[in-house]
Design a protein around this motif. Structure first.
Motif, PDB file in Angstrom:
ATOM      1  N   TRP A  54     -23.656   4.500   8.229  1.00  0.00           N
ATOM      2  CA  TRP A  54     -24.843   5.329   8.327  1.00  0.00           C
ATOM      3  C   TRP A  54     -25.052   5.861   9.749  1.00  0.00           C
ATOM      4  N   ARG A  55     -25.830   6.923   9.816  1.00  0.00           N
ATOM      5  CA  ARG A  55     -26.384   7.431  11.069  1.00  0.00           C
ATOM      6  C   ARG A  55     -25.370   7.887  12.114  1.00  0.00           C
ATOM      7  N   LYS A  56     -25.617   7.506  13.342  1.00  0.00           N
ATOM      8  CA  LYS A  56     -24.772   7.998  14.428  1.00  0.00           C
ATOM      9  C   LYS A  56     -23.315   7.594  14.241  1.00  0.00           C
ATOM     10  N   ALA A  57     -23.126   6.370  13.764  1.00  0.00           N
ATOM     11  CA  ALA A  57     -21.755   5.916  13.539  1.00  0.00           C
ATOM     12  C   ALA A  57     -21.062   6.768  12.485  1.00  0.00           C
ATOM     13  N   ALA A  58     -21.804   7.209  11.478  1.00  0.00           N
ATOM     14  CA  ALA A  58     -21.230   8.099  10.460  1.00  0.00           C
ATOM     15  C   ALA A  58     -20.834   9.433  11.080  1.00  0.00           C
ATOM     16  N   GLU A  59     -21.690   9.934  11.936  1.00  0.00           N
ATOM     17  CA  GLU A  59     -21.394  11.214  12.594  1.00  0.00           C
ATOM     18  C   GLU A  59     -20.164  11.100  13.484  1.00  0.00           C
ATOM     19  N   ASN A  60     -20.095  10.036  14.251  1.00  0.00           N
ATOM     20  CA  ASN A  60     -18.934   9.856  15.135  1.00  0.00           C
ATOM     21  C   ASN A  60     -17.650   9.698  14.338  1.00  0.00           C
ATOM     22  N   LEU A  61     -17.718   8.939  13.265  1.00  0.00           N
ATOM     23  CA  LEU A  61     -16.523   8.745  12.451  1.00  0.00           C
ATOM     24  C   LEU A  61     -16.003  10.084  11.940  1.00  0.00           C
ATOM     25  N   ALA A  62     -16.910  10.896  11.397  1.00  0.00           N
ATOM     26  CA  ALA A  62     -16.491  12.179  10.835  1.00  0.00           C
ATOM     27  C   ALA A  62     -16.002  13.120  11.922  1.00  0.00           C
ATOM     28  N   GLN A  63     -16.580  12.989  13.104  1.00  0.00           N
ATOM     29  CA  GLN A  63     -16.221  13.929  14.166  1.00  0.00           C
ATOM     30  C   GLN A  63     -14.880  13.606  14.815  1.00  0.00           C
ATOM     31  N   TYR A  64     -14.556  12.315  14.917  1.00  0.00           N
ATOM     32  CA  TYR A  64     -13.393  11.954  15.734  1.00  0.00           C
ATOM     33  C   TYR A  64     -12.224  11.344  14.989  1.00  0.00           C
ATOM     34  N   MET A  65     -12.440  10.887  13.776  1.00  0.00           N
ATOM     35  CA  MET A  65     -11.349  10.204  13.082  1.00  0.00           C
ATOM     36  C   MET A  65     -10.761  11.079  11.991  1.00  0.00           C
ATOM     37  N   ASN A  66      -9.549  10.750  11.620  1.00  0.00           N
ATOM     38  CA  ASN A  66      -8.782  11.547  10.690  1.00  0.00           C
ATOM     39  C   ASN A  66      -8.082  10.666   9.663  1.00  0.00           C
ATOM     40  N   LYS A  67      -7.521  11.292   8.672  1.00  0.00           N
ATOM     41  CA  LYS A  67      -6.627  10.572   7.760  1.00  0.00           C
ATOM     42  C   LYS A  67      -5.556   9.845   8.568  1.00  0.00           C
ATOM     43  N   GLY A  68      -5.403   8.567   8.303  1.00  0.00           N
ATOM     44  CA  GLY A  68      -4.390   7.788   8.991  1.00  0.00           C
ATOM     45  C   GLY A  68      -4.859   7.091  10.250  1.00  0.00           C
ATOM     46  N   SER A  69      -6.033   7.438  10.744  1.00  0.00           N
ATOM     47  CA  SER A  69      -6.522   6.798  11.971  1.00  0.00           C
ATOM     48  C   SER A  69      -6.739   5.306  11.758  1.00  0.00           C
ATOM     49  N   LEU A  70      -6.392   4.540  12.766  1.00  0.00           N
ATOM     50  CA  LEU A  70      -6.588   3.086  12.716  1.00  0.00           C
ATOM     51  C   LEU A  70      -7.981   2.749  13.232  1.00  0.00           C
ATOM     52  N   GLU A 117     -15.020   1.316  21.302  1.00  0.00           N
ATOM     53  CA  GLU A 117     -15.899   2.035  20.398  1.00  0.00           C
ATOM     54  C   GLU A 117     -16.272   3.335  21.088  1.00  0.00           C
ATOM     55  N   THR A 118     -15.450   4.336  20.916  1.00  0.00           N
ATOM     56  CA  THR A 118     -15.568   5.489  21.765  1.00  0.00           C
ATOM     57  C   THR A 118     -15.806   6.750  20.958  1.00  0.00           C
ATOM     58  N   ALA A 119     -16.610   7.611  21.507  1.00  0.00           N
ATOM     59  CA  ALA A 119     -16.833   8.927  20.926  1.00  0.00           C
ATOM     60  C   ALA A 119     -16.597   9.915  22.050  1.00  0.00           C
ATOM     61  N   PRO A 120     -15.350  10.265  22.237  1.00  0.00           N
ATOM     62  CA  PRO A 120     -14.959  10.911  23.484  1.00  0.00           C
ATOM     63  C   PRO A 120     -15.316  12.392  23.543  1.00  0.00           C
ATOM     64  N   GLN A 121     -16.577  12.714  23.347  1.00  0.00           N
ATOM     65  CA  GLN A 121     -16.892  14.140  23.367  1.00  0.00           C
ATOM     66  C   GLN A 121     -16.890  14.711  24.777  1.00  0.00           C
ATOM     67  N   GLU A 122     -17.003  13.822  25.748  1.00  0.00           N
ATOM     68  CA  GLU A 122     -16.794  14.328  27.103  1.00  0.00           C
ATOM     69  C   GLU A 122     -15.630  13.545  27.713  1.00  0.00           C
ATOM     70  N   ASN A 123     -15.222  13.960  28.882  1.00  0.00           N
ATOM     71  CA  ASN A 123     -13.992  13.409  29.430  1.00  0.00           C
ATOM     72  C   ASN A 123     -14.203  12.330  30.487  1.00  0.00           C
ATOM     73  N   THR A 124     -15.326  11.698  30.484  1.00  0.00           N
ATOM     74  CA  THR A 124     -15.595  10.704  31.514  1.00  0.00           C
ATOM     75  C   THR A 124     -14.760   9.452  31.330  1.00  0.00           C
ATOM     76  N   GLY A 125     -14.273   9.232  30.127  1.00  0.00           N
ATOM     77  CA  GLY A 125     -13.578   7.984  29.868  1.00  0.00           C
ATOM     78  C   GLY A 125     -14.548   6.831  29.658  1.00  0.00           C
ATOM     79  N   GLU A 126     -15.811   7.106  29.832  1.00  0.00           N
ATOM     80  CA  GLU A 126     -16.800   6.047  29.609  1.00  0.00           C
ATOM     81  C   GLU A 126     -17.083   5.961  28.106  1.00  0.00           C
ATOM     82  N   PRO A 127     -16.734   4.851  27.485  1.00  0.00           N
ATOM     83  CA  PRO A 127     -16.880   4.759  26.039  1.00  0.00           C
ATOM     84  C   PRO A 127     -18.340   4.705  25.607  1.00  0.00           C
TER      85      PRO A 127
END
Lengths: 137, 137, 137, 137
Positions: A54-70, A117-127
């Motif tokens: 649910w929620r933010k985690a759902a958004e991040n999953l859809a935004q950054y992960m793909n078929k086959g992602s671990l 647990e990273t949502a790398p929408q920016e390039n800071t490397g800060e997860p």
DNA sequence: TTTT
DNA sequence: TTTT
């Protein structure tokens, strides 16, 4: 009562997100978890485990992960049932993901799978934490 | 890959045991695990989680536990599918119990719920391990 | 990153609670978890695992549980270090309990061990959640 | 009694293996597990968790993993104590790893981090189980 | 006495 | 109705 599930596996499909009528983001996905042993034919099989997040985690999953992602999932088992299209009751057992760890991404955004647990929408490397312990139910 | 489930809940029915054609003991059971939160109506709901256990642990479960008994389960999630009576494929998600802890028994044999993995067929008080890490598949 | 611990064991001492300078309730306790196997002498040993719990869950633990009480713990491992009395650094590994389940109580208040996360200060039988996912650090 | 730990983290050092006097392989290692939240200074801290693994899994770990490698650990908490160099008793809490998953390798042998319990000493791509449920104690 |  |  104690109810805890921890999984590491691969997304069987690119996750999609939707919103409930109340505007809450939710994503259903399946992860394939390979078994540690081989069957009679010497093949390693997998379990295909349905999950919901649910929620933010759902958004991040859809935004950054793909078929086959671990990914890693920390959550709890839940059961529910609903009326199927044929009028019969359908029973579902699934994992409610409370926290998801991105262990590897595939293409999409070229992110690198940092093991955090990273949502790398920016390039800071800060997860960014995508845990969600404030679920809407 | 990581696949771990830990549950504490109550047996929804007195467990029954059967033997496979190869003579291996197996027991299917369901535990009710109360959710830690209340729903909109202020009720606490439960998840009803299907489990399967093999061999000696299956025998002990059937011999000493009853409907309503509190148990702990340590195991892994597995999925399987079979052809239903209507010819359609049925998908099942269940917990393969690798270890079961008897936290409380109901009547049957008057056993006392010592909080240990116990099969109290004799009176030594020395608990017996019912773990089963040598499963037939 | 994934960090999950689930334990069932008995309190080695009646738990005590204290308050931090900021007025936050905290309780440190140890649970004895019997090993599933016997050692060379045929004895079953136990592991003695240090835990810490905060806030309301700490208060409930101190109020209702006793030496010998059986509890379940769901939490995460944490490490910390401090300067010991001899000036040397002391390293501690302990479980941060995020949720505690009361599986059985001993005497104190005559509570009955319902197998639920219960703080039976009233007699409704309606269990109270003692989870605490809003920890002060 | 229930005693389960699941971790994902990075090796703080390249693991080394040794043999007991009985010729059993064993490896002690530490994994850094980043916390999901930041502290007051906005930094994400880590927990440094000591682990031990035996036999074939110990050999595989030392052969294929390096400082910084991401691994998953499924095991149990154990405590032990011994007499320190100053004659005082030292208490240790550590994770007995029953199964290790290689999530990523660093250099050494150029292995590729397939997200499976793999010991890629040959090039078949067929992963090898490094679980070890037959521990020597 | 630490990883990214 | 499936991942690598």
């Amino acid at each position: 009562m104690l109810n805890r599930v921890v999984l590491v596996g691969r997304l069987t499909k690119t996750p999609e997100m939707r919103y409930t009528p109340n505007g809450v983001a939710v994503s259903n996905f399946t992860i394939a978890v390979n078994r540690p042993f081989s069957n009679n034919q010497g093949e390693r099989e997998a379990d295909f485990i349905n999950c919901v997040v649910w929620r933010k985690a759902a958004e991040n999953l859809a935004q950054y992960m793909n078929k086959g992602s671990l990914i890693g999932v920390d959550g709890r088992l839940q059961t529910r049932n609903f009326e199927g299209q044929d009028g019969k009751r359908v029973f579902v057992t699934e994992v409610l993901a409370e926290s998801i760890q991105f262990l590897e991404s595939k293409s999409k955004n070229n992110s690198s799978g940092s093991g955090q647990e990273t949502a790398p929408q920016e390039n800071t490397g800060e997860p960014i934490d995508i845990s969600d312990d404030d679920l809407p139910f």
